[in-house]
Each structure stands twice: as C-alpha cells, then as structure tokens.
Design an enzyme around this catalytic site. Structure first.
Site, PDB file in Angstrom:
ATOM      1  CB  SER A   1      -0.907   0.000   1.234  1.00  0.00           C
ATOM      2  OG  SER A   1      -1.535   1.248   1.419  1.00  0.00           O
TER       3      SER A   1
ATOM      4  CE1 TYR B   1      -4.318  -2.030   4.610  1.00  0.00           C
ATOM      5  CE2 TYR B   1      -3.666   0.217   4.056  1.00  0.00           C
ATOM      6  CZ  TYR B   1      -4.025  -1.059   3.666  1.00  0.00           C
ATOM      7  OH  TYR B   1      -4.080  -1.377   2.331  1.00  0.00           O
TER       8      TYR B   1
END
Length: 341
Positions: A143, A168
């Site tokens: 990501s 995350y």
C-alpha cells in the site's frame, strides 16, 4: 497458467480474476467474505464471475463457475492454517496473487486485531504455503500507506518507509519485510505492489469515491477532511488491473531472473489530484453541487500521495491512461445502474 487469487470477492481481486479469465487462464478465487463492508456487493461481484451466492457460502468447498469453465471459488480465510495448505496441495498453482487483507486506515484504529489476523498471520500462511508447495512467483498487495510521514514527492520505492502513521500501514510494511525474508531464504520470487487510491465501478463503500457519490445523490453533506487540503494519486481500476495482470503473466525464467528475486513497485496514476478537484469531477458527473462539511485532519491520514512508477514502466511497460473525469463518470454510471436502476 493456474493462478490463485486471494481476496477474489474484493474490489481489485474481482477485476484481476476477471481479466485473467478473459485471457484464458485458470483461476481459483479465495475470499472469507467478511462483514467489513456490505457482503451483498461481494456476492454481486462473485455473481459476475459465475458464482452464485449459495455456492459462495460453502466454506472450504470449491464451487465451479457457471460462466467461466476455468474459474472456481472457495470461501476460505487465509489465516486458516489447516485448510489453506490443503488448497495448495490439491491445486498445484503456478502463481499466487495475494490481495486478501483487512483494508482501511481508519478502521485499524477501531479493530487492530483484524489487521493482525489477516495481514500478518494470513500473509505468513501464504508465504509458508508458497515455500512448501514450490510456488515460483508470489505477487502481493502492499500500500502507498507505507510512506507514512514521508514528505518527499513523488514517492519512490527507494524512499525510507519506517514512519507509518497507522497500524494498517505498519502491517503492509511488515508484509514487504516478510516477503524479502522468504525470497532470500527459500529462493522464490516475490513482487509487492504499493497501490495508490484505487477507484472505479464496483469500488468499496468505505472509499471517498463511493462515499461522496452516495451522499450527493441522497442530498446529504459530504465529509471533507483537512478542510479539503488533501491530494491523492487517484488510480482507475482498469489501469491497476492491467499492471497487476502484466506482472502475473510475465514468465519467471531462471535464466532471466535472479533466484529469490524480491521486488517492490509503486502502482498508481503517477499524478497527484487535489481532493477538491476530485469532488468537482463528481459534482459535474452528477450535475449537483455537494453540501460540504469541513473536518480537521484525521488520525492515520497523510496530506499527499503521488507515485513514481518509472520502474513499472521500465519492467512491464505499465502506462496508466484514464483521465480522472472519465474514471469518475464511469463510476457514477455504475453506481446509478447498480443502486438506483
């Protein structure tokens, strides 16, 4: 090739699976169909791939697609340490594409355990299965969130990424480190993809594109964080899919690739778009001016993302080419057709 796609009922997984099937590959899809967002959207994606809802719900049992002869699906969590190895043992995959993960920056503030289960334990299980069952190439989702507090733009894969601002992001950086270890120790190729703000038809309901469109159509105010002073490298789903599929399809040759090669790529539009310009594109597509509630910066967010994709262009001739207005219009048309028609 025979390819495993985890997260096949998810946004990117659905498009990657469909593209590979249309190109004639054999695909096995895996998803746990959790309730992080509306399951009906996940079932609808699977239905587009020929898997009916009642068959999608059969835990740990492969269901054959009614649309694609070379597609089958199994409801399975990648953190399932018993049944995931059985699937690998039975299927003899050529390539694994791991897109299953607990997504969302803000949700990681509410439910951190979900990120440990899927993004750490689940990813370790994928790596172990790749090691044990001699998978030649693992492609996996990272990501743009890993760049955290990095202020240099555009973001490059050589930039330091040791300042994550959400759990995350920390789990995604951990995935890259774990993949590096397994490539080095066990000699199979791993390719990590740092996705940049993917949007388009069939997109997730927790993403800005969906939230803004839904609110405007229902005459509700949209939440604009950091008073609108945000920029994102918004990347249309077709461009993302094309890049992922090119990487999956490129043969891993021992003569051309170094044993145990570890690669990281940015995969984005290579342009930064101001949030207010993105909102304007949605307003234009809906012919409606949004009611805007301004909010401060949210924990875990960053002000700007912008991908340098030069390496992906060099290695795979990846060239994203969907203008923001065109991509927004396609999403709006899909939203109206799916939710209103």
């Amino acid at each position: 090739m025979k390819i495993l796609i985890t997260g096949a009922a998810g946004f990117i997984g659905f498009f990657v699976a469909k593209s590979l099937l249309d190109k004639g590959h054999t695909v096995v899809g895996v998803d746990n169909i959790n309730d992080y967002y509306d399951r009906n959207l996940k079932y609808a994606r699977l239905n587009e791939l020929g898997i009916e809802k009642q068959n999608a719900e059969k835990c740990n049992l492969l269901s054959q697609s009614l649309k694609y002869k070379t597609f089958s699906f199994i409801k399975l969590a990648i953190e399932d340490r018993n049944n995931l190895p059985k699937l690998f043992s039975d299927q003899n995959f050529d390539v694994v594409c791991n897109l299953a993960a607990q997504a969302g920056v803000r949700y990681s503030l509410e439910n951190p355990e979900a990120y440990v289960d899927s993004n750490l334990v689940g990813f370790l299980n994928i790596l172990e299965c790749c090691r044990k069952y001699k998978i030649k190439h693992l492609v996996y989702a990272s990501s743009s969130s890993v760049y955290g507090l990095n202020e240099k733009v555009p973001f490059e894969t050589t930039d330091p990424v040791d300042q994550p601002v959400s759990l995350y992001a920390a789990t995604k950086k951990s995935n890259e480190l774990m993949a590096h270890s397994y490539s080095h120790l066990y000699g199979f190729k791993t390719t990590g993809l740092r996705f940049f703000t993917v949007y388009g038809p069939w997109g997730r309901p927790d993403m800005a594109m969906f939230l803004f469109t839904d609110a405007i159509i229902n005459d509700l105010p949209i939440k604009v964080f950091n008073n609108g002073k945000l920029e994102r490298d918004f990347t249309y789903i077709d461009d993302i899919t094309e890049g992922v599929v090119r990487i999956i399809q490129k043969p891993v040759s021992e003569q051309l690739e170094k044993k145990g090669e570890f690669k990281i790529y940015n995969i984005g539009n290579s342009k930064s778009v101001k949030l207010m310009d993105f909102i304007t594109a949605i307003e234009d597509s809906l012919d409606t001016v949004a009611k805007k509630d301004m909010y401060p910066m949210q924990p875990g967010d960053v002000e700007k993302t912008w991908a340098n994709v030069d390496d992906l262009i060099t290695d795979y001739d990846y060239r994203p080419n969907t203008p923001i207005k065109e991509g927004v219009q396609r999403f709006v048309e899909w939203y109206k057709d799916f939710y209103i028609s």
